[in-house]
Design an enzyme around this catalytic site. Structure first.
Site, PDB file in Angstrom:
ATOM      1  CE  LYS A  22      36.026  53.293  32.676  1.00 29.81           C
ATOM      2  NZ  LYS A  22      37.108  52.635  33.419  1.00 29.81           N
ATOM      3  CG  ASP A  53      37.773  52.227  41.895  1.00 28.65           C
ATOM      4  OD1 ASP A  53      38.771  52.679  42.477  1.00 28.65           O
ATOM      5  OD2 ASP A  53      36.694  52.854  41.811  1.00 28.65           O
ATOM      6  CG  ASP A  68      39.097  50.598  35.597  1.00 32.36           C
ATOM      7  OD1 ASP A  68      38.409  51.621  35.779  1.00 32.36           O
ATOM      8  OD2 ASP A  68      39.000  49.573  36.312  1.00 32.36           O
ATOM      9  CG  ASP A  82      38.112  45.824  37.148  1.00 34.30           C
ATOM     10  OD1 ASP A  82      38.213  46.999  36.706  1.00 34.30           O
ATOM     11  OD2 ASP A  82      37.292  45.502  38.027  1.00 34.30           O
TER      12      ASP A  82
END
Lengths: 336, 336
Positions: free
Chosen positions: B260, B64, B62, B286
Site C-alpha cells: 500500500k 498495526d 490494516d 490508520d
C-alpha cells in the site's frame, strides 16, 4: 572514488576536441552574447600553456581520475613528471580528494608509488578535511558517532577527536523493537559523521538516525555526490553518497557536507593554508560535478582533464558546470 | 510497521472530532462545489453505522495501528469483539498489512493472541503478497536475490520461489575493489526483492545494485512509504522504505512496489479472491498515506481510524488523501 565512464583516449582525441570545440563556438556565436562566449572553456595547448602556468601560484589537484585512472591502480603516463615540473616551478600543489577511504599518510605513500611526493600538510583527503572541519571550524567538544572508513578513523585519532562506532557494529541484528531498545546508546553524542563504511549495517542506520533525533546533535557527511561506481560490467559499488542518503532518509535530516563541490572543503583547506590567494589558484580535476562544480562554487578557476569520470560530451551537454580550461591530461603541461 | 504520532485518545475526542468536522464543513460550504462537499469524510456514529455495515460485503483491515497499537503490543479495547461481530454478520474480512517482518502464519497466531481468528488465506501480509506477485503475476521463473525479512523468506519458501541472500551476508566486509570483485555472484538472477531486513549490510547493497545492472533483472520492493519509526524518544527505527531508497540510489533504478498505497497489492489480493466486488468493499486503516491512499488509488471506499499513525489534524491538513469515513476506532462498530 569517482563515477561514470572512462573516456577512450586515442590519437584522434585532439582532433575530436578541436572539432567539438569549434562546433561549440559556432553555436555560441549564433545564440549567445559575447560574455557567455568568453566564458566557454579554453583548450590548453602549446600556445597558451605558459600563460596558464604563470597565472597561478596554487594548483589544487583532484586524485582519482586525475593523478591515476578511476580504477585507483593504472598510472596515467607523465603525471609524475608533471607534478615534479610544477614543484620545480615553485608552485604550491595541494591534493584535494573526495575519497574518504584513505588517510593522508596513505596518500603520501601512494604518491611515492606513482613516482612523486608531497608534504603531508599539502594533502587534503576528505577524511582529513572532515577532521579539520569538526576540530577547527565546528569546534565540536564531545563524543562523535562515526559511520566511516579506516582513513577517517585514522585522521580523527590523529586530530584527537573523541569518536566511536568505527568497524563492525557490535550488536546482534534483530527486527524486534525490544532488542533495538536494549542496544547501548552513549549519552551526549555531539555529532554523527557519515563517510564511506564497508561495515555499513542496519544497526548503524538505526543508531545514527536515533542520535540525530537530538536537535543538538550535528549531522556531518564527508561527501555526497559520489553515489555508486561501476567497478566492472554487472558490478556496481555503492559509495559514500548512497550511505549518506540512507542515514538522511531514516533520520529525516540533511547533513552538512565537507566534500566537493561543497564550498566547505575550501574553508578546511584555508584553515591550514591561510596564505592561499583565490585569484592565483586553479583547481584541476576530472569530475565536472565535484571538481569543476567546486571551483565554480568557491569562485576559483578550473581545468577539466579527460582522464577520468567525464568526457567532452558531458561538458558540452549543458548539464554540468563549465570549466575555465580543458586539457586531455594533467601531463599535457609537459608540452610547454 | 507504521510511522508517526500516536493520537492522544481522550474522553473529549468525539467533541473534538465533531468540532473539527464542523469547521471543515463550514469552510467547504464556502469554497467548494456540492460534489467536493459530498466527498468530505463522514464521521461514523450510532445513526449511520448500520447503513455503513450493510453497504459492504468485504472488509479489508490494516493491522498495526488498527487492530493493535503501533507498538505492536498494546491491545485496542473492543477490537476482538468487533472482528467477531463482523464474522457473525457473515462479512468477508481480509487483513492487508505492509509489515513484511511476519509470515501469514505469524499473523494468525498473533490474532489468536488478541482474541480473534482468521483463515490463513484471508491474511495478506505484504511478505505473502510479494510472493503472490512474483509467482502468480510477474510469473518469475528463476533465481531471486532476496534482501528481506524472516516472513518473506518463509512465504517465498512456501510458494516454492527459488531465492537466496536471506540472513547475514556471508562475505567479509572490505573497501577494496579487488575483494568486492572476488565476491560470489550467481548467474541468471531474475529479480532483486527488497523488504525489511535487519541484516541489511554494505555487501547486500553492493550485490543488489550489481544484479540490477542486468536490464533483464526485475526490481521489486515489498513496500516503500514506511521510512522510519520513532520507537521511543531518541530511538528512530529505520524500516523498509529506507532500505528500498538505499538500493534504488546505488542501483539508479526504481522498483515495482507491492505494498500500500500501490494498487498492485489489490491485484495480489484479487488473484486469491477473484470473488471480491470493489463496490462492496471498504478498507479500514490508520494511515492516511498507506491505507486511505491505497483505497483511493484502487477506487474503493475507506474508513480512517484514529488509533494509530495519523490524527484528525493530519486529515484536515490537506496534505493526505481523504477517507470516505472516519471513526475513533474499529471497535466503534460495536455501538450499532
Amino acid at each position: 572514488m569517482q563515477l561514470g565512464h572512462r573516456p577512450k583516449l586515442s590519437g584522434n582525441l585532439l582532433c575530436k576536441v578541436v572539432s567539438i570545440m569549434q562546433i561549440d563556438t559556432k553555436i555560441t556565436n549564433q545564440t549567445h552574447t559575447f560574455t557567455t562566449m568568453a566564458s566557454e572553456p579554453k583548450f590548453l595547448e602549446k600556445g597558451n600553456l605558459s600563460g596558464f602556468l604563470q597565472s597561478y601560484d596554487t594548483f589544487m589537484l583532484d586524485c582519482d581520475g586525475t593523478l591515476w585512472e578511476v580504477d585507483h591502480i593504472t598510472a596515467i603516463p607523465g603525471i609524475d613528471k608533471a607534478i615534479n615540473m610544477l614543484n620545480g616551478l615553485g608552485k604550491r600543489i595541494l591534493f584535494v580528494t573526495n575519497n574518504s577511504v584513505h588517510s593522508n599518510l596513505n596518500y603520501k605513500l601512494k604518491f611515492q608509488n606513482f613516482g612523486f611526493d608531497a608534504p603531508e600538510d599539502h594533502i587534503f583527503g576528505v577524511a582529513y578535511a572532515t577532521a579539520v572541519y569538526l576540530k577547527d571550524i565546528a569546534k565540536i567538544d564531545g563524543l562523535i558517532y562515526l559511520v566511516g572508513s579506516p582513513g577517517m578513523a585514522s585522521e580523527f585519532s590523529k586530530a584527537g577527536i573523541d569518536y566511536f562506532g568505527f568497524g563492525a557494529d557490535p550488536d546482534k541484528a534483530s527486527w524486534d523493537p525490544k532488542d533495538l531498545l536494549e542496544m547501548e546508546f552513549r549519552p551526549n553524542v555531539k555529532a554523527v559523521v557519515v563517510g564511506y563504511d564497508e561495515h555499513f549495517h542496519y544497526n548503524k542506520i538505526y543508531k545514527a538516525a536515533s542520535y540525530l533525533q537530538d536537535p543538538e546533535c550535528m549531522y556531518v557527511a564527508s561527501n555526497d555526490v559520489e553515489i555508486s561506481f561501476p567497478l566492472a560490467p554487472g558490478r556496481m559499488q555503492p559509495v559514500t553518497g548512497t550511505l549518506v542518503k540512507t542515514v538522511s532518509t531514516a533520520a529525516r535530516k540533511e547533513p552538512i557536507v565537507v566534500g566537493k563541490p561543497h564550498p566547505l572543503f575550501l574553508d578546511c583547506v584555508m584553515k591550514k593554508h591561510p596564505e592561499i590567494v583565490k585569484e592565483r589558484t586553479v583547481f584541476i580535476g576530472d569530475s565536472l560535478k565535484a571538481d569543476i562544480g567546486f571551483a565554480n562554487n568557491v569562485g576559483i578557476d578550473s581545468a577539466f582533464v579527460l582522464t577520468g569520470t567525464h568526457n567532452l560530451d558531458h561538458m558540452n551537454s549543458g548539464e554540468f558546470p563549465k570549466p575555465t580550461y580543458v586539457m586531455k591530461s594533467l601531463a599535457d603541461i609537459l608540452d610547454i
